[in-house]
Each structure stands twice: as C-alpha cells, then as structure tokens.
Design an enzyme around this catalytic site. Structure first.
Site, PDB file in Angstrom:
ATOM      1  N   ASP A 115      13.148   3.212 -15.850  1.00 17.90           N
ATOM      2  CA  ASP A 115      13.562   2.504 -14.645  1.00 17.90           C
ATOM      3  C   ASP A 115      13.573   0.988 -14.818  1.00 17.90           C
ATOM      4  OD1 ASP A 115      14.555   2.649 -12.134  1.00 17.90           O
ATOM      5  OD2 ASP A 115      12.653   2.969 -11.112  1.00 17.90           O
TER       6      ASP A 115
ATOM      7  N   LYS B 116      -2.727  -1.552 -12.518  1.00 17.66           N
ATOM      8  CA  LYS B 116      -1.892  -0.532 -11.883  1.00 17.66           C
ATOM      9  C   LYS B 116      -2.740   0.714 -11.661  1.00 17.66           C
ATOM     10  CE  LYS B 116       2.442   2.051 -12.321  1.00 17.66           C
ATOM     11  NZ  LYS B 116       3.715   2.180 -13.062  1.00 17.66           N
TER      12      LYS B 116
ATOM     13  N   GLU C 191       0.805  -1.216   0.000  1.00 15.54           N
ATOM     14  CA  GLU C 191       0.000   0.000   0.000  1.00 15.54           C
ATOM     15  C   GLU C 191       0.842   1.272   0.000  1.00 15.54           C
ATOM     16  OE1 GLU C 191      -4.042  -0.352   2.305  1.00 15.54           O
ATOM     17  OE2 GLU C 191      -2.516  -1.427   3.441  1.00 15.54           O
TER      18      GLU C 191
ATOM     19  N   ALA D  92       3.396   1.836  -1.911  1.00 21.13           N
ATOM     20  CA  ALA D  92       3.916   2.130  -3.248  1.00 21.13           C
ATOM     21  C   ALA D  92       3.185   3.348  -3.805  1.00 21.13           C
ATOM     22  CB  ALA D  92       3.715   0.929  -4.168  1.00 21.13           C
ATOM     23  N   PRO D  93       3.904   4.216  -4.551  1.00 22.08           N
ATOM     24  CA  PRO D  93       3.242   5.404  -5.102  1.00 22.08           C
ATOM     25  C   PRO D  93       2.114   5.050  -6.063  1.00 22.08           C
ATOM     26  CG  PRO D  93       5.439   5.095  -6.043  1.00 22.08           C
ATOM     27  CD  PRO D  93       5.321   4.147  -4.907  1.00 22.08           C
TER      28      PRO D  93
END
Length: 487
Positions: free
Chosen positions: A183, A89, A69, A71-72
């Site tokens: 990334d 997502k 939870e 995580a951005p």
C-alpha cells in the site's frame, strides 16, 4: 537527500543506555552517494513496559496516525529514557495471533538500514501485544505537504526529489530481498528533521498475518491485486505510478481517470496549476511517460526500481539546495517561534522558570490538585501532605535543597501523583546543578501529563545543561507547540 542528513537525532537506540547515532551527510540527488545507514543501532526487542513509558501509557495525545484512534493499527510518538524519539505502531490484537510469524517478519525488516527509509529499530511481542518501533519523523507526511499545504505549495524540484528518494528506497529494499511494499501512497512518505523525504518501514510489513495488503480505495489498487489478492514487485511499481500522479497533479487522481487524460493529451488538466512557471513541457511529458509505464495493465510491462531511479535522475532540479529551503523553511534547525517562556528556557533562565512554576501552582495537575485537596484522615496521609506543604514553602523561599528532600518524601510514599511536584523538584535539581536528576523528573512529569508544555521546557533546560543541544531544540519545539495550543 539533496541536503544534509538530519541535524536532530530522529532515531532511538537499541537499548536505553546507548547514545544517539553519529550524524551522516548524504546528497539525495546523486544516486552514487546513497549509502546504508550503518550507524543506526541493531534491531532491538523492547518490553511493553518500555514502550508504555515512552508513549506516556499510549496516551491519546501521542497518537500520530492519520485516522487517530479509529485507525486499525494506531501509531504513537514517544520518547525513550535516553531522550531518543520514536514512532510506535501498535497492531490490532487480532492482527498477529501467533508471535513467531510477527517476530520473523519484524526481524527481517529490521535488518534493513538505509537513509532513504524510516528505519525499523525494534519490535515488541509481549503477550498478545504486537508493536513496531521506528525512527521518529517530526515533519508530517507527503500527503499533508502536497494536498493540505498551508504556506506554499510544494515546488517542482522538491516533488522530483521525493520521487527519486522513494525510488531509491524501493531499489535498496529490492536489492536486499524485500521487494514487496504494501500500500504505497503519499501517507507512507515522511519528512525528517531537515525535511528530507523517507519511505516508512511500516509498509514493508503486512498489517496482519492474513490481512489485506491494500487499505486504500480500490480505484488506486493494482488491477492484478483485484484478481488474485496477491502483492507482487510489479504491484509496487503500479502504486509508485499513482504516487507520481500525486506529485504531478497535487491531487489524488484515480489512475483510470489520469490515463484517460493522458490518452486525450490533456496534460494541462493533469498538472497542478500551482506549478505554473516551474514545470517545463519536457519535464511534464517525461514524468507522464514514466507514470504511464508504471500504470500498465500488464505487470511485466512495468519498469523495475532501478529503471525508475535512472529515469528520475535527469529530472532533478536545484540538487545543491537543501530540502528545508525548497520546502520554504528558512532554517532547518530553528524554524519555530518561541514564547517568552521558551526564550527563557533557551537562555537557561532558571529564575524565570521558578516564577512561572510558583505562579501557576497546581492548576495544571489535571486532576491531581483535586486529589490533593481532599480531607485526609490517616496519619500517613497527613504526613504526606505535610511533606508536600513543607516542600512548597521551601520552593517559595528558594531553599531548593530542603524542597528536594520534602518533595522526595511526598513522592516516595506513592499515595498521590502530581506532575507539578515532579516539575518543581526538577527545577530544584537544576538549581543544584543536578541535570540528570532534573531530566528524569521532567520526563516523569510528562508521563503523568503528556501535553503539559512545562514538562518539555524543563527537559529542554536539563538537556542544555548536559550539552545536548540538538535534543534540547526538539524538546523546546514540542513545548512551544503545546504552549501555543493551550493559549
């Protein structure tokens, strides 16, 4: 991908009425056999209600993000009404304030279809909600198998297969005008149902309209990004070089430290000790040479994806061996143990299921049982409870038609929700050879109680009754895992 393409349909369809995509065979180690996954559905725009239903209301239990939870942008696993499993997502509400740039970016990525990618199947742009929908990969990330392995370390042949498949994914994206990947790291590489490596499509989109492209430690970030804040195709190659170091060392080593070891010719310190006896000096030297080229400080001196593919093909070993075998999984289709209840479901032993549901009663309703026990003071409420009691009595005496009618009366009033009532009616439908209705009720039980293993087992039996053995295996595996955790 060095093996057969997934035996389980790991993707969702464009609409809830469509069926699973046809299966495709592909060899990972042969560059010429890399073909676009043309049988996947076209990009589809979902409603927030569809995705809320698919993820059981974005239940915490369905979060698969590495940081949960916190995580951005949180990733959930889910299942559409047609049983297709998906990954969703959900972006931070401030990430994409304007809908149009998000839609344009998602639609562009959604045009890509390739068997090296975890393909983007759709998106949702509803109010201030921004979500992406991708194929679901059930077998964890490269980071999990490489850094946090439990049974055996990843073999050298599998590591080189991962490197080649990801290079091929980048080459495909570059050929389609999507050379920028944000990334790239070991958490972006996932494994499908047969343990074939895939590159997540989520990295093809920025995390926000104006947000940073790199979220990892600055020690792993391309040097030019630190100067300009911009991602270039050469930046992606640099990140691929760090991934090669991960595969060689079995650890996440900062490139600067790795380059110092390379300059000192201290390759033994750089190589994973678990690879002793597997890694030849020639192969190790060749991979170090390739990683060094990717990590050049001058971007123009780094190889492009096509050159990476060409360099990695000669390093492939055991190309005829399936990925799940290289990963130490004896059978890609049945690599999980079943409890006695799971075995009963596999046999479609409805009598055993009836005994279990009768025995556990309503104790797994997670709050619904308490609600049902309240003293009711209106006639309508009392009638609702009476219909439930009548259904329970009929269920106990195996009068399944009466049980269906009584439970339906209870459900239709809508005052109270009970996963057990849906589960019992699901079994009654199965007893009456009504597999479609049984599946719908089993899924509804899961929506109410996302981690209740009985709901998954009932789905598996209903799917077996429909002749959908692959989907049933997935549901059995999920139910078995949840039952084991509860035990």
């Amino acid at each position: 991908m060095g093996c057969e393409f997934s035996k389980f349909p790991a993707c969702c369809t464009g609409t809830e009425q469509d069926g699973p995509a046809p299966e495709v065979q592909v060899d990972c180690a042969n560059e010429e056999n890399v073909v676009e996954a043309i049988d996947l559905p076209r990009f589809h725009e979902f409603s927030i209600d569809q995705l809320r239903r698919a993820t059981s209301g974005f239940a915490v239990e369905n979060i698969v993000s590495e940081h949960g939870e916190k995580a951005p942008n949180v990733v959930y696993k889910g299942k559409l009404d047609n049983q297709m499993r998906i990954a969703v997502k959900r972006f931070n509400r401030n990430a994409w304030p304007d809908a149009q740039p998000f839609l344009e970016e998602a639609r562009a990525v959604g045009q890509l279809r390739n068997q090296r990618l975890v393909n983007l199947l759709g998106c949702c742009c509803d109010g201030d909600e921004r979500l992406l929908v991708a194929e679901y990969m059930p077998n964890e990330t490269l980071a999990k198998h490489l850094f946090h392995w439990e049974n055996q370390p990843m073999k050298w042949a599998m590591r080189m297969r991962v490197a080649l498949c990801i290079a091929q994914a980048l080459e495909y994206c570059t050929s389609k005008g999507r050379a920028l990947y944000h990334d790239l790291h070991a958490y972006r590489v996932l494994f499908d149902a047969d343990y074939n490596p895939r590159l997540s499509c989520f990295g093809l989109m920025k995390n926000s309209r104006d947000g940073k492209s790199y979220s990892t430690n600055l020690a792993f970030t391309p040097p030019e990004y630190l100067r300009t804040g911009r991602v270039t195709p050469e930046s992606v190659t640099y990140s691929f070089g760090t991934l090669l170091l991960d595969l060689l060392s079995g650890k996440h080593i900062p490139p600067s430290h790795a380059l110092d070891l390379i300059r000192d010719k201290n390759l033994q310190m750089l190589s994973d000790s678990c690879l002793e006896g597997e890694l030849s000096n020639d192969d190790g030297t060749e991979l170090v040479r390739l990683a060094s080229r990717c990590l050049q400080s001058e971007p123009r001196e780094r190889p492009n994806p096509r050159s990476l593919v060409a360099a990695l093909i000669p390093l492939q070993k055991d190309s005829e061996v399936s990925s799940h075998v290289l990963m130490g999984i004896p059978d890609g289709t049945a690599a999980f143990p079943l409890s006695p209840l799971g075995e009963a479901c596999l046999r479609m032993d409805l009598t055993a299921l009836h005994e279990v549901l009768e025995k556990i009663g309503y104790k797994d309703d997670e709050g619904a049982a308490t609600e049902l026990s309240f003293q009711m003071w209106t006639n309508q409420m009392q009638e609702t409870l009476n219909s439930k009691k009548k259904g329970d009595s009929a269920f106990r005496h195996k009068d399944f038609t009466t049980a269906i009618d009584s439970y339906t009366m209870f459900i239709d009033v809508g005052t109270m929700v009970s996963p057990t009532v849906y589960a019992r009616r699901s079994l009654c439908y199965l007893m009456n050879n009504m597999a479609d209705e049984a599946l719908n009720d089993a899924m509804q039980a899961q929506v109410i109680s996302p981690v209740w293993y009985i709901a998954f087992y009932l789905q598996a039996v209903a799917l077996l009754a429909q002749g959908k053995e692959n989907e049933a295996q997935v549901a059995l595996k999920e139910g078995s895992s949840l039952e084991t955790k509860k035990s």
